[in-house]
Design an enzyme around this catalytic site. Structure first.
Site, mmCIF file in Angstrom:
data_model
loop_
_atom_site.group_PDB
_atom_site.id
_atom_site.type_symbol
_atom_site.label_atom_id
_atom_site.label_comp_id
_atom_site.label_asym_id
_atom_site.label_seq_id
_atom_site.Cartn_x
_atom_site.Cartn_y
_atom_site.Cartn_z
ATOM 1 N N SER A 72 0.871 -1.173 0.000
ATOM 2 C CA SER A 72 0.000 0.000 0.000
ATOM 3 C C SER A 72 0.916 1.234 0.000
ATOM 4 O O SER A 72 2.099 1.128 0.318
ATOM 5 C CB SER A 72 -0.874 -0.003 1.247
ATOM 6 N N GLN A 74 1.210 3.402 2.091
ATOM 7 C CA GLN A 74 1.768 3.607 3.437
ATOM 8 C C GLN A 74 2.516 2.368 3.928
ATOM 9 O O GLN A 74 2.691 2.165 5.128
ATOM 10 C CB GLN A 74 0.660 3.987 4.421
ATOM 11 N N SER A 75 2.983 1.545 3.005
ATOM 12 C CA SER A 75 3.671 0.307 3.377
ATOM 13 C C SER A 75 5.013 0.572 4.075
ATOM 14 O O SER A 75 5.870 1.281 3.539
ATOM 15 C CB SER A 75 3.914 -0.510 2.102
ATOM 16 N N ASN A 76 5.177 -0.025 5.255
ATOM 17 C CA ASN A 76 6.480 0.014 5.929
ATOM 18 C C ASN A 76 7.512 -0.761 5.116
ATOM 19 O O ASN A 76 8.678 -0.390 5.045
ATOM 20 C CB ASN A 76 6.389 -0.644 7.309
ATOM 21 N N ALA A 78 7.635 -1.172 1.877
ATOM 22 C CA ALA A 78 8.096 -0.402 0.713
ATOM 23 C C ALA A 78 9.123 0.645 1.158
ATOM 24 O O ALA A 78 10.181 0.797 0.537
ATOM 25 C CB ALA A 78 6.902 0.267 0.024
#
Ligand SMILES: *Cc1c(COP(=O)(O)O)cnc(C)c1O
Length: 328
Positions: A72, A74-76, A78
């Site tokens: 997403s 807001q992916s940690n 990523a």
């Protein structure tokens, strides 16, 4: 059992294991320990760094120059992939699920500063997202690059090996600190972290229950995935031992409305930990996991000697400011 895997070191030594006396006082827990994987040492930390040490080690061994992953906006995972790729001299490309990037804060803000190549795909779910990443890898190849694709959450046998190794490290740390937790509680998303720890436990058994608090999938979907991932890892390591579904303990009562949306219980746990310890957890993963730990203890489903495995995610606090600024 050791491996032929290449590790690209990203952590500055091991993360601390310490006691939470303040939380014990306000909850009645007898012994509450925390394993600080929010301090894995780069870009605000988090569990994905342990996976990335092996994933990027593999990418470098294969001569790749670009890392493609997704999640997403807001992916940690990523954010940490982008930061770790930068440290390793690789170019980060991030594929985001959905049509819109949303709020330019938290993890996404950090991705901008890291200068990651970013796009939204319009698709949801980890499988369609992986297909989009594979298509993007083809584009990269046509541009003369050598891409390395990391699936959502970095949950492959190579990535999950980071948590098999973390299990062994934890057993040493427990012995050194005289800690005797009956259970370990952690947040579970894609399942690779729990699978790695469970594979570690199959190879080096200890009388400690591992309890995953799901923040995304229902237990009946998640348990088969965790079993598959743990067994893929055991096979990859050349072991003939296997994990069964009966050995996987997952709770799915603390997801709240759905993945990515804070829950009241999770936010309450965030405040409680901050006010008793000065320590932060996040609204999407670790706050919900801590809320699960406290509820399981209050219902008598787990004993009073616990270890909370802090998996990071704190940049998400800044995307949910309104959840915390309204009350006193
Ligand atoms: C990704 C993530 C998890 C879950 O890890 P999985 O291996 O995907 O289950 C837990 N906590 C945080 C903060 C994460 O970013």
């Amino acid at each position: 059992m050791d491996t032929h895997l290449s590790r690209y070191p990203l952590m500055w030594g091991e993360t601390p294991l310490h006691r939470l006396h303040g939380l014990e006082r306000v909850t009645g827990l007898k012994e509450c320990w925390v394993k600080r994987d929010d301090l894995t040492g780069i870009a605000f930390g988090g569990n994905k760094v342990r996976k990335l040490e092996y994933l990027l080690g593999d990418a470098l061994a294969k001569g790749c120059d670009t890392v493609i992953t997704g999640g997403s906006p807001q992916s940690n995972h990523a954010r940490l992939t982008a930061a770790c790729a930068r440290r390793a001299g690789l170019e980060p490309w991030l594929c985001f699920a959905g049509k819109h990037m949303g709020i330019q804060q938290g993890n996404l803000l950090l991705d901008h500063i890291l200068g990651a190549e970013m796009k939204t795909t319009g698709v949801y779910g980890s499988k369609p997202l992986l297909e989009e990443m594979e298509k993007w890898a083809e584009v990269a190849r046509q541009k003369g690059k050598k891409p390395y694709v990391v699936p959502v959450g970095g949950s492959t046998p190579i990535g999950d090996y980071g948590y098999k190794r973390a299990w062994d490290v934890l057993l040493d740390q427990l012995a050194q600190s005289g800690a005797h937790p009956e259970s370990i509680v952690l947040a579970v998303g894609s399942g690779g972290t729990l699978a790695g720890l469970l594979a570690g436990k199959v190879l080096h058994p200890a009388p400690i229950k591992l309890i995953g608090i799901s923040v995304w999938l229902k237990a009946d979907e998640l348990i088969p995935e965790v079993v598959r991932m743990a067994n893929d890892l055991l096979a990859f390591l050349g072991s003939d031992r296997r994990l069964s579904a009966a050995e996987v303990h997952v709770e799915d009562a603390y997801i709240g409305k759905k993945y990515g949306v804070p829950s009241d219980a999770g936010n309450e746990a965030i405040r409680l930990l901050a006010r008793s310890e000065g320590l932060f957890v996040d609204p999407i993963y670790t706050g919900k996991a801590l809320a699960g730990l406290l509820d399981l203890f209050h219902c008598g489903k787990i004993g009073s000697r616990v270890l909370f495995w802090h998996t990071g995610g704190t940049p998400a606090l800044f995307t949910h400011a309104h959840s915390f600024t309204r009350e006193g």
